[in-house]
Design a protein around this motif. Sequence first.
Motif, PDB file in Angstrom:
ATOM      1  N   MET A   1       9.975   6.941   8.710  1.00 21.93           N
ATOM      2  CA  MET A   1      10.251   7.218   7.325  1.00 21.93           C
ATOM      3  C   MET A   1       8.685   6.979   6.910  1.00 21.93           C
ATOM      4  SD  MET A   1      12.246   6.160   3.987  1.00 21.93           S
ATOM      5  CE  MET A   1      11.169   4.424   3.917  1.00 21.93           C
ATOM      6  N   ARG A   2       8.114   7.894   6.045  1.00 18.27           N
ATOM      7  CA  ARG A   2       6.551   7.492   5.738  1.00 18.27           C
ATOM      8  C   ARG A   2       6.418   8.316   4.508  1.00 18.27           C
ATOM      9  NH1 ARG A   2       3.385   5.596   3.833  1.00 18.27           N
ATOM     10  NH2 ARG A   2       1.267   4.928   4.322  1.00 18.27           N
ATOM     11  N   VAL A   3       6.005   7.456   3.523  1.00 18.93           N
ATOM     12  CA  VAL A   3       5.908   8.033   1.846  1.00 18.93           C
ATOM     13  C   VAL A   3       4.703   7.703   1.572  1.00 18.93           C
ATOM     14  CG1 VAL A   3       6.613   7.985  -0.315  1.00 18.93           C
ATOM     15  CG2 VAL A   3       8.441   7.397   1.645  1.00 18.93           C
ATOM     16  N   ALA A   4       3.774   8.975   1.281  1.00 15.97           N
ATOM     17  CA  ALA A   4       2.649   8.863   0.870  1.00 15.97           C
ATOM     18  C   ALA A   4       2.370   7.991  -0.454  1.00 15.97           C
ATOM     19  CB  ALA A   4       1.964  10.360   0.538  1.00 15.97           C
ATOM     20  N   HIS A   5       1.108   7.459  -0.642  1.00 15.81           N
ATOM     21  CA  HIS A   5       1.228   6.417  -1.778  1.00 15.81           C
ATOM     22  C   HIS A   5       0.294   7.111  -3.093  1.00 15.81           C
ATOM     23  CE1 HIS A   5       1.796   2.641   0.766  1.00 15.81           C
ATOM     24  NE2 HIS A   5       1.724   3.870   1.486  1.00 15.81           N
ATOM     25  N   GLY A   6       0.867   6.582  -4.303  1.00 15.15           N
ATOM     26  CA  GLY A   6       0.173   6.976  -5.530  1.00 15.15           C
ATOM     27  C   GLY A   6       0.634   6.105  -6.492  1.00 15.15           C
ATOM     28  N   SER A   7      -0.051   6.054  -7.650  1.00 17.64           N
ATOM     29  CA  SER A   7       0.010   5.154  -8.630  1.00 17.64           C
ATOM     30  C   SER A   7      -0.962   5.526  -9.804  1.00 17.64           C
ATOM     31  CB  SER A   7      -0.392   3.807  -8.279  1.00 17.64           C
ATOM     32  OG  SER A   7      -1.616   3.498  -8.038  1.00 17.64           O
ATOM     33  N   PRO A 203      15.029   0.493  -3.137  1.00 16.83           N
ATOM     34  CA  PRO A 203      16.100  -0.180  -2.373  1.00 16.83           C
ATOM     35  C   PRO A 203      16.238  -1.695  -2.623  1.00 16.83           C
ATOM     36  CG  PRO A 203      14.151   0.270  -1.169  1.00 16.83           C
ATOM     37  CD  PRO A 203      13.837   0.667  -2.501  1.00 16.83           C
ATOM     38  N   ILE A 204      17.302  -2.337  -1.933  1.00 19.45           N
ATOM     39  CA  ILE A 204      17.445  -3.442  -2.002  1.00 19.45           C
ATOM     40  C   ILE A 204      17.279  -3.981  -0.422  1.00 19.45           C
ATOM     41  CG2 ILE A 204      20.023  -3.843  -1.605  1.00 19.45           C
ATOM     42  CD1 ILE A 204      19.745  -6.186  -3.623  1.00 19.45           C
ATOM     43  N   PHE A 205      16.862  -5.478  -0.343  1.00 17.32           N
ATOM     44  CA  PHE A 205      16.772  -5.893   1.042  1.00 17.32           C
ATOM     45  C   PHE A 205      15.964  -4.979   2.017  1.00 17.32           C
ATOM     46  CE2 PHE A 205      20.770  -7.967  -0.267  1.00 17.32           C
ATOM     47  CZ  PHE A 205      20.090  -8.986  -1.079  1.00 17.32           C
ATOM     48  N   PHE A 206      14.858  -4.444   1.503  1.00 15.71           N
ATOM     49  CA  PHE A 206      14.171  -3.310   2.401  1.00 15.71           C
ATOM     50  C   PHE A 206      13.661  -4.035   3.860  1.00 15.71           C
ATOM     51  CE2 PHE A 206      10.426  -0.693   3.611  1.00 15.71           C
ATOM     52  CZ  PHE A 206      11.157   0.489   3.315  1.00 15.71           C
ATOM     53  N   HIS A 207      13.952  -3.603   4.846  1.00 19.89           N
ATOM     54  CA  HIS A 207      13.644  -4.122   6.312  1.00 19.89           C
ATOM     55  C   HIS A 207      12.720  -3.009   6.696  1.00 19.89           C
ATOM     56  CE1 HIS A 207      13.679  -5.415  10.309  1.00 19.89           C
ATOM     57  NE2 HIS A 207      14.644  -5.869  10.318  1.00 19.89           N
ATOM     58  N   PRO A 208      11.287  -3.241   6.882  1.00 20.54           N
ATOM     59  CA  PRO A 208      10.342  -2.356   7.478  1.00 20.54           C
ATOM     60  C   PRO A 208      10.636  -1.535   8.650  1.00 20.54           C
ATOM     61  CG  PRO A 208       9.271  -3.986   6.347  1.00 20.54           C
ATOM     62  CD  PRO A 208      10.859  -4.298   6.261  1.00 20.54           C
ATOM     63  N   GLU A 209      11.149  -2.477   9.530  1.00 25.45           N
ATOM     64  CA  GLU A 209      11.336  -2.003  11.066  1.00 25.45           C
ATOM     65  C   GLU A 209      12.418  -1.257  11.018  1.00 25.45           C
ATOM     66  OE1 GLU A 209       8.156  -4.694  10.987  1.00 25.45           O
ATOM     67  OE2 GLU A 209      10.132  -4.743  10.305  1.00 25.45           O
ATOM     68  N   LYS A 210      13.420  -1.390   9.994  1.00 24.54           N
ATOM     69  CA  LYS A 210      14.980  -0.442  10.133  1.00 24.54           C
ATOM     70  C   LYS A 210      14.913   0.651   9.280  1.00 24.54           C
ATOM     71  CE  LYS A 210      16.858  -3.772  12.778  1.00 24.54           C
ATOM     72  NZ  LYS A 210      17.539  -3.457  13.839  1.00 24.54           N
ATOM     73  N   ALA A 211      13.723   0.870   8.249  1.00 15.71           N
ATOM     74  CA  ALA A 211      13.798   1.773   7.292  1.00 15.71           C
ATOM     75  C   ALA A 211      14.096   3.304   7.619  1.00 15.71           C
ATOM     76  CB  ALA A 211      12.596   1.670   6.485  1.00 15.71           C
ATOM     77  N   SER A 320      -2.188 -15.039   6.825  1.00 10.59           N
ATOM     78  CA  SER A 320      -2.484 -14.002   7.785  1.00 10.59           C
ATOM     79  C   SER A 320      -1.126 -13.051   8.134  1.00 10.59           C
ATOM     80  CB  SER A 320      -3.007 -14.501   9.184  1.00 10.59           C
ATOM     81  OG  SER A 320      -2.211 -15.519   9.766  1.00 10.59           O
ATOM     82  N   TYR A 321       0.075 -13.945   8.303  1.00 13.42           N
ATOM     83  CA  TYR A 321       1.211 -13.345   8.495  1.00 13.42           C
ATOM     84  C   TYR A 321       1.703 -12.457   7.379  1.00 13.42           C
ATOM     85  CZ  TYR A 321       6.471 -13.113   9.140  1.00 13.42           C
ATOM     86  OH  TYR A 321       7.462 -12.587   9.009  1.00 13.42           O
ATOM     87  N   VAL A 322       1.499 -12.996   6.038  1.00 13.76           N
ATOM     88  CA  VAL A 322       1.862 -12.031   4.977  1.00 13.76           C
ATOM     89  C   VAL A 322       1.168 -10.750   4.850  1.00 13.76           C
ATOM     90  CG1 VAL A 322       1.963 -11.866   2.384  1.00 13.76           C
ATOM     91  CG2 VAL A 322       2.474 -14.260   3.457  1.00 13.76           C
ATOM     92  N   LYS A 323      -0.268 -10.644   5.335  1.00 12.54           N
ATOM     93  CA  LYS A 323      -1.069  -9.798   5.406  1.00 12.54           C
ATOM     94  C   LYS A 323      -0.478  -8.471   6.112  1.00 12.54           C
ATOM     95  CE  LYS A 323      -5.720 -11.338   4.193  1.00 12.54           C
ATOM     96  NZ  LYS A 323      -6.999 -11.495   4.642  1.00 12.54           N
ATOM     97  N   GLU A 324       0.057  -9.296   7.693  1.00 13.78           N
ATOM     98  CA  GLU A 324       0.564  -8.434   8.328  1.00 13.78           C
ATOM     99  C   GLU A 324       1.789  -7.837   8.082  1.00 13.78           C
ATOM    100  OE1 GLU A 324       1.403 -10.812  12.071  1.00 13.78           O
ATOM    101  OE2 GLU A 324      -0.703 -11.021  12.432  1.00 13.78           O
ATOM    102  N   ARG A 325       2.588  -8.515   7.128  1.00  6.21           N
ATOM    103  CA  ARG A 325       3.913  -8.014   6.609  1.00  6.21           C
ATOM    104  C   ARG A 325       3.591  -6.978   5.556  1.00  6.21           C
ATOM    105  NH1 ARG A 325       6.952  -7.282   9.960  1.00  6.21           N
ATOM    106  NH2 ARG A 325       8.793  -7.112   8.243  1.00  6.21           N
ATOM    107  N   VAL A 326       2.542  -7.188   4.596  1.00  6.77           N
ATOM    108  CA  VAL A 326       2.266  -6.287   3.885  1.00  6.77           C
ATOM    109  C   VAL A 326       2.195  -4.815   4.491  1.00  6.77           C
ATOM    110  CG1 VAL A 326       0.737  -5.603   1.905  1.00  6.77           C
ATOM    111  CG2 VAL A 326       1.757  -7.844   2.107  1.00  6.77           C
ATOM    112  N   ALA A 327       1.113  -4.916   5.574  1.00  4.05           N
ATOM    113  CA  ALA A 327       0.783  -3.740   6.213  1.00  4.05           C
ATOM    114  C   ALA A 327       2.030  -3.017   6.879  1.00  4.05           C
ATOM    115  CB  ALA A 327      -0.120  -4.126   7.385  1.00  4.05           C
ATOM    116  N   GLU A 331       3.352   0.636   5.821  1.00  7.57           N
ATOM    117  CA  GLU A 331       3.449   1.721   7.017  1.00  7.57           C
ATOM    118  C   GLU A 331       4.786   2.190   6.835  1.00  7.57           C
ATOM    119  OE1 GLU A 331       2.381   4.230   9.849  1.00  7.57           O
ATOM    120  OE2 GLU A 331       1.359   2.930   8.759  1.00  7.57           O
ATOM    121  N   ALA A 332       5.802   1.488   6.418  1.00  9.80           N
ATOM    122  CA  ALA A 332       7.312   1.869   6.169  1.00  9.80           C
ATOM    123  C   ALA A 332       7.263   2.694   4.869  1.00  9.80           C
ATOM    124  CB  ALA A 332       8.257   0.835   6.198  1.00  9.80           C
ATOM    125  N   GLY A 333       6.231   2.839   4.176  1.00 14.59           N
ATOM    126  CA  GLY A 333       6.301   3.750   3.060  1.00 14.59           C
ATOM    127  C   GLY A 333       6.677   3.249   1.596  1.00 14.59           C
TER     128      GLY A 333
END
Length: 361
Positions: A1-7, A203-211, A320-327, A331-333
């Motif tokens: 799943m990939r969602v383009a960004h906008g704001s 969503p609630i409890f969003f899991h990037p790797e399972k999305a 550094s870990y938080v940066k990786e998780r933000v990415a 990436e998961a949308g």
Amino acid sequence: MRVAHGSNRQDWGYNVRIGMGLNYSGGFAETVEEVGDLEKAGLDIAFVPEAYSFDAVSQLGYLAAKTSTIELASGIFQIYTRTPSLTAMTAAGLDFVSNGRFVMGLGASGPQVIEGFHGVKYDAPLGRTREVVEICRKVWRREKVEYRGKYYQVPLPAEKGTGLGKPLKLINHPVRERIPILIASLGPKNVELTAEIAEGWEPIFFHPEKAASVWGEPIAKGKAKRDPSLGELQVYASPALAIGDDVDHMLDWVRPSLALYIGGMGAKGKNFYNDLAVRYGYEEAAEKIQDLYLAGKKDEAAAAVPDDLVRAVSLIGPESYVKERVAAFAEAGVTTLNVTPLAADRNGRVQLIEKFRKICD
């Protein structure tokens, strides 16, 4: 799943926005002052909950007068507790007093609140959500509201009332005829509907790797029917946030919330959040958490929440870990990280948002 960004920000690229749900445990006046500080620190959007506490509307109106740039969102308006036209009027009013900064968070809630607190039958959440959204947009366009849905008929048919009702349109001119709608949804059909008709999804409890495996198909089905004028679907994930080399113990602060939802929000076979944990691949753990929680063993239920689930749905660790998780979330949308800062006081929360702003930029 990939969602383009906008704001609303300029030149976002792959950056994500920062949101936060408000907590009034320290008093409303203190919270409002803190929102002002958070706005300066880089917070993009603040959510005001409703559930079965104070109404969100009065607080959002007050916040609109005390802020200038931050977006303000309902988190969430329940579709059963206001008529569709009143929901639209309320959103238009909040958009007016905030000068176009309101985002309408909308959701079905659950039968415990709708039937238990409001005394209203919890039925047809999908059909009602669609009809509420359609009526709201007619109101905001200042069309005469004539609607013949399965669940809502406006004006009320003569045989159901006095016969004196006539089509009316909103007296005022809204700041925007398209106020962003954000829908909180979990099940496949609900998520498909959200991707079709709403500007945003929470969503609630969003899991990037399972999305992708859990939500990819319903998102794709919904987007295939989506009106292009809605723009790209905005995704709001809600992780807990702590940044530092000595914050691992804060993972345990997240467990009780996960246990409450997975174990306590509904009876056996009637818990949407437990179903989500099962779809994430935690069937055995989900059953154990629920059994313990419903038996009154809340601490044991929290301890039974798998470590990897707690880490996956949170942003807790060194910078550094938080940066990786933000990415990973991006990436998961995910387009907005609606965080819960794990800090002891107001200054700590503001500093955490400042630090997180630099990571997200």
